[in-house]
Design an enzyme around this catalytic site. Sequence first.
Site, PDB file in Angstrom:
ATOM      1  N   GLU A 120      61.584  52.558  44.538  1.00  0.00           N
ATOM      2  CA  GLU A 120      62.759  53.302  43.665  1.00  0.00           C
ATOM      3  C   GLU A 120      63.421  54.074  44.719  1.00  0.00           C
ATOM      4  OE1 GLU A 120      62.019  55.002  39.782  1.00  0.00           O
ATOM      5  OE2 GLU A 120      61.650  56.550  40.706  1.00  0.00           O
TER       6      GLU A 120
ATOM      7  N   GLY B 285      63.624  55.126  33.374  1.00  0.00           N
ATOM      8  CA  GLY B 285      63.326  56.474  32.941  1.00  0.00           C
ATOM      9  C   GLY B 285      64.131  56.879  31.803  1.00  0.00           C
TER      10      GLY B 285
ATOM     11  N   HIS C  36      56.976  60.764  43.142  1.00  0.00           N
ATOM     12  CA  HIS C  36      58.450  60.285  42.755  1.00  0.00           C
ATOM     13  C   HIS C  36      59.304  61.277  43.412  1.00  0.00           C
ATOM     14  CE1 HIS C  36      61.769  60.276  40.001  1.00  0.00           C
ATOM     15  NE2 HIS C  36      61.257  59.089  39.384  1.00  0.00           N
TER      16      HIS C  36
ATOM     17  N   ASN D 266      58.880  56.075  32.230  1.00  0.00           N
ATOM     18  CA  ASN D 266      58.858  57.419  32.697  1.00  0.00           C
ATOM     19  C   ASN D 266      59.419  58.378  31.767  1.00  0.00           C
ATOM     20  OD1 ASN D 266      58.617  59.811  34.229  1.00  0.00           O
ATOM     21  ND2 ASN D 266      59.905  58.918  36.120  1.00  0.00           N
ATOM     22  N   TRP D 267      58.771  59.057  30.894  1.00  0.00           N
ATOM     23  CA  TRP D 267      59.694  60.029  30.049  1.00  0.00           C
ATOM     24  C   TRP D 267      60.185  61.300  30.465  1.00  0.00           C
ATOM     25  CZ3 TRP D 267      56.320  60.507  25.026  1.00  0.00           C
ATOM     26  CH2 TRP D 267      56.480  59.491  24.297  1.00  0.00           C
TER      27      TRP D 267
HETATM   28  P1  PGA Z   1      66.184  56.039  35.609  1.00  0.00           P
HETATM   29  O1  PGA Z   1      64.649  56.719  35.952  1.00  0.00           O
HETATM   30  O2  PGA Z   1      65.716  54.902  34.771  1.00  0.00           O
HETATM   31  O3  PGA Z   1      66.573  57.080  34.396  1.00  0.00           O
HETATM   32  O4  PGA Z   1      67.088  55.841  36.498  1.00  0.00           O
HETATM   33  C1  PGA Z   1      63.773  56.145  36.852  1.00  0.00           C
HETATM   34  C2  PGA Z   1      62.998  56.987  37.499  1.00  0.00           C
HETATM   35  O5  PGA Z   1      63.262  58.025  38.207  1.00  0.00           O
HETATM   36  O6  PGA Z   1      61.721  56.995  37.390  1.00  0.00           O
END
Ligand code: PGA
Length: 239
Positions: free
Chosen positions: A154, A216, A94, A9-10
């Site tokens: 998440e 991310g 998200h 996830n960029w």
């Molecule tokens: P992160 O983001 O790996 O920087 O914690 C993950 C996300 O929120 O998709």
Amino acid sequence: MEKPIVVANWKATKTIKETIEWVKDAKPSLGGIDYADIVICSPFTSLPALASLLDKSNVKVGAQNVSRFKKGAYTGEVTVEMLDGLAQYCIVGHSERRKYFGEKDDDVIEKVKNLLEHSITPVLCVSNLDQLDSYIERGQMIIQEAEKIIFVYEPPTAISGGGAYRPENPEEANNNAGKIEQKIGKEIAVIYGGSVNPSNVALFCSQTNIKGVLPGQASTDSDTFLSLLNAIRPSGLVK
Ligand code: PGA
């Protein structure tokens, strides 16, 4: 053992030029990876370049959002029809979309419906079990078509937000991923997201209920992303 799914996830990073550079750096190594299913979710503006550069490769392309509406007078929206031919996956629900853009469960459900109608795989974020209950209450297809959805456990508190990594304990994440599968009542793909990085990815992927990860921050730099993938080479994985 099934291949782990790795969904990058960029977020709101990368111009088209930066996207092209990232692919130039990473593609030769990514092409040799047959032990993981890799999806790169870029901003809308980078999707055409990404789809063309990764065409016929083992790496799939995803969007990070889609409109709840179909074609019409919705200024600024990107509809599911517009993703056709560009993205095979799309992140929905998200927690950053809820926090900064006021997205609600009803919106998320409409988006999932639109994506399923267009055979684009929804990558559905679930912050906690109450939220999953609310999704199910609003859309039975969450259960009926669960095999076509990738569920991401998440917890918002575990998201790095581009700052320090603060992952959830892998055993706890495993426990919660298991509860999501139980609630859905069939075998589904539940992956984990929140501060996944090269040092902890193998721990998450070795949990029995976790079928992959959604990094991310650790996906935006091509070298870091390749290290993350290296860390889950099958020889290093115990399941
Ligand atoms: P992160 O983001 O790996 O920087 O914690 C993950 C996300 O929120 O998709």
